[in-house]
Design a protein around this motif. Structure first.
Motif, short mmCIF file in Angstrom:
data_model
loop_
_atom_site.label_atom_id
_atom_site.label_comp_id
_atom_site.label_asym_id
_atom_site.label_seq_id
_atom_site.Cartn_x
_atom_site.Cartn_y
_atom_site.Cartn_z
N UNK A 119 -16.19 3.72 1.53
CA UNK A 119 -16.70 2.38 1.20
C UNK A 119 -15.63 1.53 0.52
N UNK A 120 -14.85 2.13 -0.36
CA UNK A 120 -13.79 1.38 -1.03
C UNK A 120 -12.73 0.92 -0.06
N UNK A 121 -12.37 1.76 0.89
CA UNK A 121 -11.36 1.38 1.89
C UNK A 121 -11.87 0.25 2.76
N UNK A 122 -13.13 0.33 3.17
CA UNK A 122 -13.72 -0.74 3.99
C UNK A 122 -13.83 -2.04 3.19
N UNK A 123 -14.25 -1.94 1.93
CA UNK A 123 -14.37 -3.14 1.09
C UNK A 123 -13.00 -3.75 0.80
N UNK A 124 -11.98 -2.93 0.67
CA UNK A 124 -10.62 -3.44 0.46
C UNK A 124 -10.15 -4.21 1.68
N UNK A 125 -10.48 -3.70 2.86
CA UNK A 125 -10.10 -4.41 4.09
C UNK A 125 -10.83 -5.75 4.16
N UNK A 126 -12.11 -5.78 3.79
CA UNK A 126 -12.85 -7.05 3.77
C UNK A 126 -12.26 -8.02 2.76
N UNK A 127 -11.89 -7.51 1.60
CA UNK A 127 -11.31 -8.37 0.56
C UNK A 127 -9.97 -8.95 1.02
N UNK A 128 -9.17 -8.15 1.72
CA UNK A 128 -7.90 -8.67 2.25
C UNK A 128 -8.14 -9.70 3.33
N UNK A 129 -9.14 -9.46 4.17
CA UNK A 129 -9.44 -10.42 5.25
C UNK A 129 -9.92 -11.74 4.66
#
Length: 173
Positions: A119-129
């Protein structure tokens, strides 16, 4: 009196360079060692010491890193700290498996940590996007992963300090 020659039994020698007294003392030391072994019994001394000092040291490092890492900083700066925690947690899990320490709470905590990491990795990708380092789901995912590390640490500490089963490490070899 007869003169002593190096090979004479009367002089206390039985072979060149060795004395009868030396042989007798070695024999008495060996017999004491055998008697001590009989008195204490044969035990399985290859069993690991209870308390698992190597696992204890790793859990101590994990606990310190968890307390010191990303206390109240921005979530994007916590990613490196969480990755370091991951390396320590992997080492602790490896040591627990090496000692064959398992229980249901430990397995659940390990699965929860894996989910929190994903979940953290996916949320980090969303935050970068979104180009938003303070993206709320990312902050929550970082907090959830830190909580998952705490649960794993508690579960590992619980199984590390559990009393040994009766007779463990004292079985005859």
């Amino acid at each position: 009196m007869t003169p002593c020659s190096p090979r004479s039994a009367a002089c206390g020698r039985t072979a060149p360079g060795g004395t009868l007294r030396a042989v007798a003392s070695v024999a008495s030391i060996a017999s004491v060692a055998v008697l001590a072994a009989f008195a204490t019994g044969c035990r399985n001394d290859t069993a690991p010491p209870w308390g698992y000092p190597d696992l204890k040291a790793t859990l101590g490092s994990l606990s310190r890193a968890l307390e010191e890492g990303c206390a109240e900083t921005a979530p994007e700066s916590c990613v490196d700290d969480l990755d370091r925690l991951g390396a320590l947690a992997d080492r602790a899990v490896g040591q627990a498996l090496e000692h064959r320490l398992l229980d249901a709470a430990y397995v659940d905590a390990l699965a929860g940590l894996d989910r929190a990491r994903e979940l953290r990795i996916a949320a980090a990708a969303d935050a970068r996007a979104r180009r938003d380092p303070r993206y709320t789901p990312f902050r929550r995912a970082v907090a959830a992963e830190r909580l998952a590390y705490r649960r794993l640490l508690a579960a590992l500490e619980r199984i590390r300090t559990a009393p040994p089963p009766p007779g463990a490490g004292t079985d005859p070899v």
